[in-house]
Design a protein around this motif. Sequence first.
Motif, PDB file in Angstrom:
ATOM      1  N   LEU A 138     -51.834  53.880  -4.862  1.00  0.00           N
ATOM      2  CA  LEU A 138     -51.108  55.109  -5.185  1.00  0.00           C
ATOM      3  C   LEU A 138     -51.531  56.265  -4.282  1.00  0.00           C
ATOM      4  O   LEU A 138     -50.729  57.169  -3.998  1.00  0.00           O
ATOM      5  N   PHE A 139     -52.759  56.248  -3.818  1.00  0.00           N
ATOM      6  CA  PHE A 139     -53.235  57.288  -2.905  1.00  0.00           C
ATOM      7  C   PHE A 139     -52.652  57.094  -1.512  1.00  0.00           C
ATOM      8  O   PHE A 139     -52.315  58.069  -0.822  1.00  0.00           O
ATOM      9  N   ALA A 140     -52.524  55.834  -1.088  1.00  0.00           N
ATOM     10  CA  ALA A 140     -52.042  55.545   0.271  1.00  0.00           C
ATOM     11  C   ALA A 140     -50.575  55.895   0.459  1.00  0.00           C
ATOM     12  O   ALA A 140     -50.158  56.263   1.556  1.00  0.00           O
ATOM     13  N   ILE A 141     -49.772  55.781  -0.604  1.00  0.00           N
ATOM     14  CA  ILE A 141     -48.325  56.035  -0.477  1.00  0.00           C
ATOM     15  C   ILE A 141     -48.042  57.458   0.006  1.00  0.00           C
ATOM     16  O   ILE A 141     -47.373  57.636   1.035  1.00  0.00           O
ATOM     17  N   PRO A 142     -48.509  58.500  -0.692  1.00  0.00           N
ATOM     18  CA  PRO A 142     -48.206  59.859  -0.208  1.00  0.00           C
ATOM     19  C   PRO A 142     -48.871  60.188   1.118  1.00  0.00           C
ATOM     20  O   PRO A 142     -48.301  60.923   1.929  1.00  0.00           O
ATOM     21  N   ILE A 143     -50.067  59.649   1.342  1.00  0.00           N
ATOM     22  CA  ILE A 143     -50.758  59.906   2.616  1.00  0.00           C
ATOM     23  C   ILE A 143     -49.906  59.397   3.775  1.00  0.00           C
ATOM     24  O   ILE A 143     -49.690  60.089   4.779  1.00  0.00           O
ATOM     25  N   GLY A 144     -49.394  58.177   3.643  1.00  0.00           N
ATOM     26  CA  GLY A 144     -48.572  57.601   4.701  1.00  0.00           C
ATOM     27  C   GLY A 144     -47.269  58.344   4.884  1.00  0.00           C
ATOM     28  O   GLY A 144     -46.836  58.605   6.017  1.00  0.00           O
ATOM     29  N   LEU A 145     -46.618  58.706   3.783  1.00  0.00           N
ATOM     30  CA  LEU A 145     -45.332  59.403   3.872  1.00  0.00           C
ATOM     31  C   LEU A 145     -45.493  60.801   4.460  1.00  0.00           C
ATOM     32  O   LEU A 145     -44.673  61.249   5.271  1.00  0.00           O
ATOM     33  N   ILE A 146     -46.533  61.507   4.047  1.00  0.00           N
ATOM     34  CA  ILE A 146     -46.781  62.843   4.587  1.00  0.00           C
ATOM     35  C   ILE A 146     -47.066  62.776   6.081  1.00  0.00           C
ATOM     36  O   ILE A 146     -46.555  63.585   6.872  1.00  0.00           O
ATOM     37  N   ALA A 147     -47.874  61.809   6.483  1.00  0.00           N
ATOM     38  CA  ALA A 147     -48.178  61.646   7.911  1.00  0.00           C
ATOM     39  C   ALA A 147     -46.922  61.309   8.696  1.00  0.00           C
ATOM     40  O   ALA A 147     -46.700  61.825   9.800  1.00  0.00           O
ATOM     41  N   THR A 161     -46.787  45.394  19.825  1.00  0.00           N
ATOM     42  CA  THR A 161     -46.455  46.743  19.358  1.00  0.00           C
ATOM     43  C   THR A 161     -45.977  46.767  17.910  1.00  0.00           C
ATOM     44  O   THR A 161     -45.657  47.830  17.384  1.00  0.00           O
ATOM     45  N   HIS A 162     -45.935  45.601  17.272  1.00  0.00           N
ATOM     46  CA  HIS A 162     -45.439  45.535  15.896  1.00  0.00           C
ATOM     47  C   HIS A 162     -46.385  44.754  14.982  1.00  0.00           C
ATOM     48  O   HIS A 162     -45.947  44.091  14.048  1.00  0.00           O
ATOM     49  N   LEU A 163     -47.677  44.846  15.247  1.00  0.00           N
ATOM     50  CA  LEU A 163     -48.653  44.117  14.444  1.00  0.00           C
ATOM     51  C   LEU A 163     -49.111  44.885  13.213  1.00  0.00           C
ATOM     52  O   LEU A 163     -49.735  44.299  12.317  1.00  0.00           O
ATOM     53  N   ASP A 164     -48.810  46.181  13.153  1.00  0.00           N
ATOM     54  CA  ASP A 164     -49.343  47.012  12.066  1.00  0.00           C
ATOM     55  C   ASP A 164     -49.065  46.426  10.690  1.00  0.00           C
ATOM     56  O   ASP A 164     -49.968  46.254   9.868  1.00  0.00           O
ATOM     57  N   GLY A 165     -47.776  46.172  10.422  1.00  0.00           N
ATOM     58  CA  GLY A 165     -47.375  45.762   9.085  1.00  0.00           C
ATOM     59  C   GLY A 165     -47.987  44.452   8.643  1.00  0.00           C
ATOM     60  O   GLY A 165     -48.536  44.340   7.544  1.00  0.00           O
ATOM     61  N   ILE A 166     -47.903  43.428   9.491  1.00  0.00           N
ATOM     62  CA  ILE A 166     -48.450  42.111   9.113  1.00  0.00           C
ATOM     63  C   ILE A 166     -49.962  42.191   8.962  1.00  0.00           C
ATOM     64  O   ILE A 166     -50.536  41.604   8.041  1.00  0.00           O
ATOM     65  N   ALA A 167     -50.605  42.917   9.873  1.00  0.00           N
ATOM     66  CA  ALA A 167     -52.060  43.048   9.783  1.00  0.00           C
ATOM     67  C   ALA A 167     -52.458  43.790   8.509  1.00  0.00           C
ATOM     68  O   ALA A 167     -53.447  43.440   7.856  1.00  0.00           O
ATOM     69  N   MET A 168     -51.685  44.808   8.134  1.00  0.00           N
ATOM     70  CA  MET A 168     -51.984  45.545   6.898  1.00  0.00           C
ATOM     71  C   MET A 168     -51.839  44.642   5.681  1.00  0.00           C
ATOM     72  O   MET A 168     -52.696  44.632   4.789  1.00  0.00           O
ATOM     73  N   GLY A 169     -50.752  43.870   5.635  1.00  0.00           N
ATOM     74  CA  GLY A 169     -50.576  42.940   4.521  1.00  0.00           C
ATOM     75  C   GLY A 169     -51.692  41.919   4.454  1.00  0.00           C
ATOM     76  O   GLY A 169     -52.199  41.587   3.368  1.00  0.00           O
ATOM     77  N   ALA A 205     -46.087  57.484  18.647  1.00  0.00           N
ATOM     78  CA  ALA A 205     -46.398  56.056  18.606  1.00  0.00           C
ATOM     79  C   ALA A 205     -47.099  55.673  17.316  1.00  0.00           C
ATOM     80  O   ALA A 205     -47.275  54.475  17.037  1.00  0.00           O
ATOM     81  N   PHE A 206     -47.501  56.673  16.513  1.00  0.00           N
ATOM     82  CA  PHE A 206     -48.228  56.407  15.279  1.00  0.00           C
ATOM     83  C   PHE A 206     -47.332  56.459  14.045  1.00  0.00           C
ATOM     84  O   PHE A 206     -47.817  56.370  12.918  1.00  0.00           O
ATOM     85  N   LEU A 207     -46.019  56.615  14.246  1.00  0.00           N
ATOM     86  CA  LEU A 207     -45.095  56.654  13.116  1.00  0.00           C
ATOM     87  C   LEU A 207     -45.143  55.343  12.332  1.00  0.00           C
ATOM     88  O   LEU A 207     -45.215  55.346  11.100  1.00  0.00           O
ATOM     89  N   ASP A 208     -45.091  54.215  13.043  1.00  0.00           N
ATOM     90  CA  ASP A 208     -45.144  52.924  12.356  1.00  0.00           C
ATOM     91  C   ASP A 208     -46.461  52.750  11.602  1.00  0.00           C
ATOM     92  O   ASP A 208     -46.494  52.127  10.538  1.00  0.00           O
ATOM     93  N   SER A 209     -47.534  53.280  12.152  1.00  0.00           N
ATOM     94  CA  SER A 209     -48.833  53.186  11.483  1.00  0.00           C
ATOM     95  C   SER A 209     -48.817  53.964  10.172  1.00  0.00           C
ATOM     96  O   SER A 209     -49.347  53.507   9.148  1.00  0.00           O
ATOM     97  N   ALA A 210     -48.199  55.148  10.189  1.00  0.00           N
ATOM     98  CA  ALA A 210     -48.094  55.951   8.969  1.00  0.00           C
ATOM     99  C   ALA A 210     -47.226  55.244   7.932  1.00  0.00           C
ATOM    100  O   ALA A 210     -47.581  55.176   6.747  1.00  0.00           O
ATOM    101  N   LEU A 211     -46.093  54.704   8.371  1.00  0.00           N
ATOM    102  CA  LEU A 211     -45.213  53.985   7.453  1.00  0.00           C
ATOM    103  C   LEU A 211     -45.902  52.744   6.899  1.00  0.00           C
ATOM    104  O   LEU A 211     -45.738  52.403   5.721  1.00  0.00           O
ATOM    105  N   THR A 212     -46.678  52.078   7.746  1.00  0.00           N
ATOM    106  CA  THR A 212     -47.423  50.903   7.291  1.00  0.00           C
ATOM    107  C   THR A 212     -48.408  51.278   6.199  1.00  0.00           C
ATOM    108  O   THR A 212     -48.609  50.525   5.237  1.00  0.00           O
ATOM    109  N   THR A 213     -49.029  52.434   6.316  1.00  0.00           N
ATOM    110  CA  THR A 213     -49.949  52.903   5.282  1.00  0.00           C
ATOM    111  C   THR A 213     -49.214  53.107   3.960  1.00  0.00           C
ATOM    112  O   THR A 213     -49.683  52.684   2.891  1.00  0.00           O
ATOM    113  N   ALA A 214     -48.034  53.747   4.030  1.00  0.00           N
ATOM    114  CA  ALA A 214     -47.249  53.981   2.813  1.00  0.00           C
ATOM    115  C   ALA A 214     -46.768  52.669   2.206  1.00  0.00           C
ATOM    116  O   ALA A 214     -46.858  52.468   0.990  1.00  0.00           O
ATOM    117  N   PHE A 215     -46.260  51.777   3.037  1.00  0.00           N
ATOM    118  CA  PHE A 215     -45.773  50.496   2.518  1.00  0.00           C
ATOM    119  C   PHE A 215     -46.917  49.620   2.028  1.00  0.00           C
ATOM    120  O   PHE A 215     -46.776  48.897   1.043  1.00  0.00           O
TER     121      PHE A 215
END
Length: 350
Positions: A227-236, A197-205, A245-255
């Motif tokens: 620069l495009f991904a940051i606001p998209i992730g934060l807005i989502a 349930t916590h693979l988003d961040g490492i997989a994104m990196g 359950a998709f909050l971490d996915s949105a934050l992963t996009t921003a980070f």
Amino acid sequence: MGIQRPSWLPAYIPELQGLRGIAILLVFVYHCHPRLTGTWIYHASLWGWTGVNLFFVLSGFLITSILLESRARPHYFRNFYGRRALRIWPVYVLVLAVCYGMAPWFVGGPVFLAIRTAPWWIYILFLQNLFHLALPPSIGPTWSLAIEEQYYLIWAPFVRFLRRPSILAIVLLSALVASPLFRLTHFAWITPTHTLTHLDGIAMGSLIALGLYTLPLSRRTWLMIGLFAIPIGLIAAGTIAGGTAFLDSALTTAFGGSVLAAIASCGARNPFNAVLRRGPLPFYGRISYGLYMTHIMVFVYFGWFDARMDQYGMAGSLAIAAFRLAACTAVAGVLWYGFESRILKLKRYL
């Protein structure tokens, strides 16, 4: 499609040290949030847990970059796992030894009772996040470390033997999709800190590293993507993904966008890059591992200070938060300069 480090990408990216500093300070503030009630920073401090997500993205990028560059070299596994052991184990074992050795203080009971209620072998094998255990607060943060170690135990062979980058990309994209789906399930065996349930961040990196090493895009293009991904992730995160359950996915996009933008703008002369390269943020990034591993123990150790300050209300709580930061910084600084950095010099043999 080959794998090669872009000519514009330096071997060391100082901006990432600053981002690591932001991540550890977010985690620190989050664990201080009960003491920040009523202050202007309280509501922001409740989001400090996202610092772990940022850590995951940074780790995924840095470690995958190392694996991609070394996968054709001899002694691939020995060097990789040896270097990981030098980075992780000394501080980790030291923290466990202190925590169990002073169990009445840090666990809340005799040593033998602590061993039974918080089994030592689970921590040695980095499995503490896979069991429904009430982790002692002093070593509670180790759950994220367990996720990283489990991930790299599997990911390193994948990078070595799956020769086609497209196959590696499919594996990473599958992890990004599967992680929120596992968060939607209610399987009894899935813990709140389970790796799946916590693979988003490492997989994104990891995906960022793979893209940089395989796609022939310009530095400017990568910067625009970040620069495009940051606001998209934060807005989502603040709208459709919030509370789901998709909050971490949105934050992963921003980070992920933040990390990519820092990488693509490395060395740029602007205030943002300057803050990430110099000053307190890169300093905290440098000592972040020791600070992450020991900050709760420092909180517990200086509990007597909390008790004395409680009578002063909000002013006392702010004094506690400031004292904790100073004490944790001192402990982590001594740990880095007197212990970690000396051990890490052994990496030259691997």
